[in-house]
Design an enzyme around this catalytic site. Structure first.
Site, PDB file in Angstrom:
ATOM      1  N   ASP A  28     -19.133 113.004 108.794  1.00 53.88           N
ATOM      2  CA  ASP A  28     -20.485 113.324 108.304  1.00 53.88           C
ATOM      3  C   ASP A  28     -21.570 113.475 109.383  1.00 53.88           C
ATOM      4  OD1 ASP A  28     -18.914 112.277 106.319  1.00 53.88           O
ATOM      5  OD2 ASP A  28     -20.350 110.777 105.672  1.00 53.88           O
ATOM      6  N   GLN A  44     -20.811 110.748 112.260  1.00 56.29           N
ATOM      7  CA  GLN A  44     -19.695 109.812 112.169  1.00 56.29           C
ATOM      8  C   GLN A  44     -18.659 110.203 113.212  1.00 56.29           C
ATOM      9  OE1 GLN A  44     -19.027 107.081 109.425  1.00 56.29           O
ATOM     10  NE2 GLN A  44     -21.007 107.246 110.437  1.00 56.29           N
ATOM     11  N   TRP A 289     -11.919 115.777 102.615  1.00 57.65           N
ATOM     12  CA  TRP A 289     -11.128 114.558 102.844  1.00 57.65           C
ATOM     13  C   TRP A 289      -9.657 114.720 102.472  1.00 57.65           C
ATOM     14  CZ3 TRP A 289     -11.882 111.111 106.172  1.00 57.65           C
ATOM     15  CH2 TRP A 289     -13.137 110.594 106.441  1.00 57.65           C
TER      16      TRP A 289
HETATM   17  C1  FRU Z   1     -18.279 110.543 103.515  1.00 56.53           C
HETATM   18  C2  FRU Z   1     -18.003 109.119 103.955  1.00 56.53           C
HETATM   19  C3  FRU Z   1     -19.208 108.250 103.693  1.00 56.53           C
HETATM   20  C4  FRU Z   1     -19.041 107.144 104.680  1.00 56.53           C
HETATM   21  C5  FRU Z   1     -18.432 107.851 105.858  1.00 56.53           C
HETATM   22  C6  FRU Z   1     -17.441 107.019 106.619  1.00 56.53           C
HETATM   23  O1  FRU Z   1     -17.500 111.481 104.151  1.00 56.53           O
HETATM   24  O2  FRU Z   1     -16.854 108.630 103.277  1.00 56.53           O
HETATM   25  O3  FRU Z   1     -19.330 107.836 102.362  1.00 56.53           O
HETATM   26  O4  FRU Z   1     -20.237 106.518 105.019  1.00 56.53           O
HETATM   27  O5  FRU Z   1     -17.795 109.005 105.351  1.00 56.53           O
HETATM   28  O6  FRU Z   1     -17.053 107.661 107.794  1.00 56.53           O
END
Ligand code: FRU
Length: 458
Positions: A28, A44, A289
């Site tokens: 993200d 992320q 995902w």
């Molecule tokens: C969305 C997610 C979020 C979480 C993050 C973890 O893609 O699952 O909900 O904060 O990625 O990396």
């Protein structure tokens, strides 16, 4: 672009005009903010491997939304957990006290995710920066919001002038929870939004709330959530149009209908940049995902979409969100723009490419291909439907969801041009004035060398 450089990009699956980290895993976008003349993208990031791992916040910045400069990591895991998604605010009045009125802080609001012996725990924490986002200090009072939940994440915070308060949205299971605060440190629960027609296996992540204006000046609040499901067919970004009260969100009547921001499979975890004035610029993780960890890698894995400017359009079916690449993206990629005639077969000299195609009749087709791979777009204006088939992309991914057709209906009163942004591993399609947007990754061993349109497509 030189041939051997392009081949190298292909071998590495490295996009040209989409952000990727030099190495490691990313998902993200986080903490998006326009500050000090730069768009800052935090994200992320697991720098030590190409799968989702103990999350950090990576950091990159750009002036033109295309050329990114990767900067040192912004946030590291600590004893409260790893660092999941969140946002960034400019605390101009120093309500948090982390800076001074003369030198207000940037404050990152993020989820700490703690794996323990039993179930994991998620709670919200703060970190602040007094040097424009180049370094962060975690708040010693963390976490600031803990409901003892295992699913409680992805805070989005903004200042709401009518109440003179900060508002936070965070997702929890299949709901979005709203909170308010005057100092970012202590939060009061407001309302919850549960939507309608929720399937038992749906989970919502990364909520975002923005106000959009249509061409007639009508303003509406739009709540975005990224919906991840195990069995149910559709994952992706959903949105609801409605009103924001300062404490919660109400969707307009008639929104049982599921509105998705993208008919492709690879647009997830959308976030919008703070401090962009009236413009609303959104960017997402260009992935899904279901198969993200199965995709080819070359020491890095994952990329972001191009930043897109959001709009609102009144259609015969109701209001719809529109997305078009941000103006900086158009400017920067202008050199690649080509108008493609109908019923034509042309050699593709270069990737990347930006193609404008206007079918002459009610139906249009575009086929990107080489001797091993094909990716086809079909558009039908009589029905108002667009379909994309990437199943023929040679080295595709072994996942049924990756092979499926993407399609969407759109309103028939929209203009007919199609814009296609083609990069080494992705195609982003903008149709019906940005009402039908499709984002798809593809993985092939050499560049598409032909583009065929209209009746010439077999
Ligand atoms: C969305 C997610 C979020 C979480 C993050 C973890 O893609 O699952 O909900 O904060 O990625 O990396």
């Amino acid at each position: 672009m030189q041939k051997n450089k392009l081949q190298k990009l292909y071998d590495e699956h490295r996009p040209v005009f989409h952000f990727t980290s030099q190495k490691g895993w990313l998902n993200d976008p986080n903490g998006l903010i326009f500050f000090g003349g730069y768009y800052h993208l935090f994200y992320q990031h697991y720098p030590h491997g190409v799968n989702h791992g103990p999350m950090h916040w990576g950091h990159a910045r750009t002036r033109d939304l295309i050329e990114w400069e990767e900067l040192p990591l912004a946030l590291y895991p600590d004893e409260l957990g790893v660092i999941f998604s969140g946002c960034m605010v400019y605390d101009e009045n120093n309500t948090s006290g982390f800076g001074t009125v003369e030198k207000p802080p940037l404050v990152a609001v993020f989820t700490h995710h703690l794996e323990g012996k039993g179930e994991a725990l998620q709670y919200q924490s703060l970190a602040y920066s007094l040097d424009g986002g180049m370094s962060f200090q975690k708040y010693e009072g963390n976490p600031v919001l803990d409901l003892h939940l295992k699913d409680f994440r992805d805070p989005k915070v903004f200042w709401y002038p009518p109440t003179g308060k900060w508002v936070m949205l965070a997702s929890s299971g299949r709901e979005v929870l709203f909170f308010t605060s005057s100092d970012l440190k202590s939060w009061a629960f407001g309302e919850r939004f549960s939507g309608k027609g929720l399937k038992p296996d749906e989970i919502w992540e990364c909520p975002d709330l923005v106000e959009l204006e249509d061409k007639q000046g009508k303003r509406k609040w739009v709540l975005f959530v990224s919906q991840n499901t195990l069995d149910y067919i559709r994952t992706g970004i959903r949105y609801f149009i409605g009103t924001f009260t300062g404490e919660g969100f109400q969707a307009e009547a008639g929104v049982e209908e599921e509105l998705f921001a993208d008919f492709g499979r690879d647009n997830y975890a959308a976030a919008t940049y703070t401090l962009t004035g009236k413009r609303v610029i959104q960017q997402s993780w260009m992935n899904c995902w279901r198969y993200a960890e199965k995709l080819p890698e070359a020491g890095f894995r994952g990329s972001m979409t191009v930043p897109r400017e959001l709009g609102l359009r009144k259609t015969p079916e109701g209001y719809r969100v529109t997305q078009m690449p941000a103006k900086e993206v158009w400017e920067k990629l202008q050199i690649f723009l080509q108008k493609i005639p109908d019923h034509a077969e042309i050699s593709l000299a270069s990737i990347p490419g930006v193609y404008q195609y206007t079918p002459e009749g009610e139906n249009g087709k575009m086929l990107f291909c080489n001797e091993n791979s094909r990716l086809q777009i079909a558009i039908d204006f009589a029905y108002g439907k667009i379909t994309v088939d990437r199943s023929g992309c040679g080295k595709t991914v072994c996942d049924p969801y990756f092979q499926e057709l993407g399609w969407q209906y759109f309103s028939r009163d929209a203009r007919r041009e199609l814009y296609v942004f083609l990069d080494v591993t992705s195609i982003e399609i903008f149709a019906a004035e940005g009402e039908a947007v499709g984002t798809f990754q593809y993985f092939i061993d050499k560049p598409f060398d032909r583009l065929i349109t209209g009746e010439k497509v077999k």
